[in-house]
Design a protein around this motif. Sequence first.
Motif, mmCIF file in Angstrom:
data_model
loop_
_atom_site.group_PDB
_atom_site.id
_atom_site.type_symbol
_atom_site.label_atom_id
_atom_site.label_comp_id
_atom_site.label_asym_id
_atom_site.label_seq_id
_atom_site.Cartn_x
_atom_site.Cartn_y
_atom_site.Cartn_z
ATOM 1 N N ILE A 1 0.884 -1.166 0.000
ATOM 2 C CA ILE A 1 0.000 0.000 0.000
ATOM 3 C C ILE A 1 0.917 1.209 0.000
ATOM 4 O O ILE A 1 1.690 1.417 0.939
ATOM 5 C CB ILE A 1 -0.928 -0.001 1.226
ATOM 6 C CG1 ILE A 1 -1.845 -1.234 1.185
ATOM 7 C CG2 ILE A 1 -1.757 1.281 1.285
ATOM 8 C CD1 ILE A 1 -2.691 -1.424 2.433
ATOM 9 N N LEU A 2 0.855 2.009 -1.058
ATOM 10 C CA LEU A 2 1.890 3.003 -1.334
ATOM 11 C C LEU A 2 1.299 4.398 -1.503
ATOM 12 O O LEU A 2 0.492 4.638 -2.409
ATOM 13 C CB LEU A 2 2.629 2.581 -2.610
ATOM 14 C CG LEU A 2 3.801 3.412 -3.093
ATOM 15 C CD1 LEU A 2 4.957 3.377 -2.097
ATOM 16 C CD2 LEU A 2 4.277 2.902 -4.462
ATOM 17 N N ASP A 3 1.701 5.319 -0.632
ATOM 18 C CA ASP A 3 1.272 6.707 -0.745
ATOM 19 C C ASP A 3 2.034 7.389 -1.884
ATOM 20 O O ASP A 3 3.165 7.020 -2.193
ATOM 21 C CB ASP A 3 1.531 7.434 0.581
ATOM 22 C CG ASP A 3 0.993 8.860 0.566
ATOM 23 O OD1 ASP A 3 -0.063 9.090 -0.053
ATOM 24 O OD2 ASP A 3 1.634 9.743 1.164
ATOM 25 N N VAL A 4 1.426 8.393 -2.500
ATOM 26 C CA VAL A 4 2.081 9.108 -3.601
ATOM 27 C C VAL A 4 3.006 10.206 -3.082
ATOM 28 O O VAL A 4 4.190 10.260 -3.410
ATOM 29 C CB VAL A 4 1.045 9.715 -4.571
ATOM 30 C CG1 VAL A 4 1.732 10.627 -5.585
ATOM 31 C CG2 VAL A 4 0.288 8.611 -5.292
ATOM 32 N N MET A 5 2.478 11.092 -2.247
ATOM 33 C CA MET A 5 3.231 12.258 -1.802
ATOM 34 C C MET A 5 4.068 11.916 -0.572
ATOM 35 O O MET A 5 3.546 11.848 0.539
ATOM 36 C CB MET A 5 2.284 13.418 -1.502
ATOM 37 C CG MET A 5 1.450 13.856 -2.687
ATOM 38 S SD MET A 5 2.467 14.472 -4.052
ATOM 39 C CE MET A 5 3.106 15.979 -3.319
ATOM 40 N N MET A 6 5.384 11.701 -0.795
ATOM 41 C CA MET A 6 6.294 11.376 0.302
ATOM 42 C C MET A 6 7.643 12.033 0.046
ATOM 43 O O MET A 6 8.013 12.269 -1.115
ATOM 44 C CB MET A 6 6.490 9.851 0.412
ATOM 45 C CG MET A 6 5.254 9.061 0.771
ATOM 46 S SD MET A 6 5.623 7.286 0.929
ATOM 47 C CE MET A 6 6.069 6.876 -0.777
ATOM 48 N N PRO A 7 8.400 12.320 1.101
ATOM 49 C CA PRO A 7 9.739 12.887 0.914
ATOM 50 C C PRO A 7 10.731 11.827 0.440
ATOM 51 O O PRO A 7 10.458 10.635 0.500
ATOM 52 C CB PRO A 7 10.102 13.382 2.322
ATOM 53 C CG PRO A 7 9.335 12.480 3.238
ATOM 54 C CD PRO A 7 8.042 12.182 2.522
#
Length: 229
Positions: A53-59
């Motif tokens: 499960i992968l978020d788009v907006m990340m540093p």
Amino acid sequence: MTEKIQILVVDDDAEIREVIQAFLRNEGYRVLQVENGLQALTILKQNPVDLIILDVMMPHLDGIQACLKIRQIMQIPIIMLSAKGEDMDKIMGLTSGADDYMIKPFNPLELVARVKAQLRRNKLLHHQTGENAIAIGDLLILPDRHVVKLREQEIALTPLEFKILLLMASHRGQVFSAKQIYESVWGEEALQSESTVMVHIRNIRDKIEVNPREPQYIKTVWGVGYKIV
């Protein structure tokens, strides 16, 4: 059997990770957590994972770039999360290799349902093929048997066409120049490779695309080369 299934949650928001983990563990899944794409790539080298499960907006490394890199090394289900609900954002997520896409805020119960659906689909795919198959939309590639199916119908490709398709499908989202394709598939130095590769790409499109003039699988990146999305 869910106790053996391990899911990786990648999100820089700790609260969201904890919520997702609570709902997944309630279903019997084991959960790993990281907060960016770089950490995800590291943990994938160290642990068996059945779904991401992968978020788009990340540093450091965002979800789009992380998804592209993951697809270069493995074909497991990826559900992408994003606060952006525009069609183009969704298209970018799916084009990068995600299997599903959900908009934040989301219902955790719906996420769990989608997790189960992706795991069922992946299990069925491997049960049917008995090998490390590659599924892209309606296209199914069975490397061990040199078989390609489109909507359950077997497609007749020449050995060179199959090698070209497998090369790009195994590195979904990566752009290959005609020179790279030629040297990888033909195994020799590419002197005048562009026209040769172009002819084979056209032949593959004629066989797998509904409309070869508007291809859905093999895309041309003008001035650079080709990629599968």
